[in-house]
Design an enzyme around this catalytic site. Sequence first.
Site, short mmCIF file in Angstrom:
data_model
loop_
_atom_site.label_atom_id
_atom_site.label_comp_id
_atom_site.label_asym_id
_atom_site.label_seq_id
_atom_site.Cartn_x
_atom_site.Cartn_y
_atom_site.Cartn_z
N CYS A 153 -0.35 0.63 -6.36
CA CYS A 153 -0.19 1.87 -5.58
C CYS A 153 -1.29 2.81 -6.04
O CYS A 153 -2.22 2.38 -6.73
CB CYS A 153 1.21 2.47 -5.73
SG CYS A 153 1.63 3.12 -7.36
N ASP A 174 4.92 6.86 -0.39
CA ASP A 174 4.85 7.47 -1.71
C ASP A 174 5.98 8.49 -1.85
O ASP A 174 6.03 9.46 -1.09
CB ASP A 174 3.50 8.15 -1.89
CG ASP A 174 3.24 8.63 -3.30
OD1 ASP A 174 4.19 8.65 -4.13
OD2 ASP A 174 2.08 8.96 -3.60
N CYS A 183 4.92 5.18 -9.67
CA CYS A 183 6.15 5.14 -8.86
C CYS A 183 6.35 3.77 -8.22
O CYS A 183 7.18 2.99 -8.65
CB CYS A 183 6.15 6.22 -7.77
SG CYS A 183 6.35 7.91 -8.39
N ARG A 184 5.57 3.50 -7.19
CA ARG A 184 5.82 2.31 -6.38
C ARG A 184 5.43 1.00 -7.05
O ARG A 184 6.23 0.06 -7.08
CB ARG A 184 5.10 2.44 -5.03
CG ARG A 184 5.65 3.58 -4.20
CD ARG A 184 4.78 3.84 -2.98
NE ARG A 184 3.51 4.43 -3.40
CZ ARG A 184 2.48 4.64 -2.59
NH1 ARG A 184 2.56 4.28 -1.32
NH2 ARG A 184 1.37 5.19 -3.04
N SER A 185 4.23 0.91 -7.58
CA SER A 185 3.82 -0.38 -8.15
C SER A 185 4.58 -0.75 -9.42
O SER A 185 4.96 -1.92 -9.57
CB SER A 185 2.30 -0.45 -8.35
OG SER A 185 1.81 0.59 -9.13
N ASN A 240 0.03 4.31 -9.97
CA ASN A 240 0.73 3.34 -10.81
C ASN A 240 1.82 4.00 -11.65
O ASN A 240 2.03 3.67 -12.82
CB ASN A 240 -0.26 2.57 -11.69
CG ASN A 240 0.33 1.38 -12.42
OD1 ASN A 240 -0.03 1.10 -13.55
ND2 ASN A 240 1.25 0.66 -11.80
#
Length: 158
Positions: free
Chosen positions: A10, A128, A15-17, A13
């Site tokens: 993301c 996001d 939150c999402r990934s 690095n």
Amino acid sequence: MDKTKILFVCMGNICRSPSAEAVFTGLVKNNGFAKKFEIDSAGTIGYHAGESADRRMQTHATKRGYNLTSISRAVNPDTDFDYFDMIIGMDDENMHALKQMARNDADLKKLYKMTDFSLEMKYSEVPDPYYGGDAGFELVLDLLEDSCQGLLEHVQKQ
């Protein structure tokens, strides 16, 4: 047998990934495939390098039994494209950045978007959640759980 090496990406690095890394790690572990995979995450920018995952993301992930342990780092095109079999971006912006980092056609062939593996949820990106509220973090986890199941099925068919 070689491990399948997957890098989730993301922007920052945090939150999402790292959540994708934790969700997929939990999924392969629960299905007895932990030894068949190497899983990591990174960001298209290094702004948060060295930091833990966003505290809000950690809170929501913990409620679902996921432990976000990764430390943020930036994608390193010179090593990551050589090392990983699949590099999976969370949204179109990340995919664009990853394509810009690719050095050749072989690198481009390793790029996938997370929602390409969705089984049931109809989203074109994992949004996001950073500037949103609780619902955004929950949506991210819902999308990742769905897409990670699809990713596992995809890898098993290969």
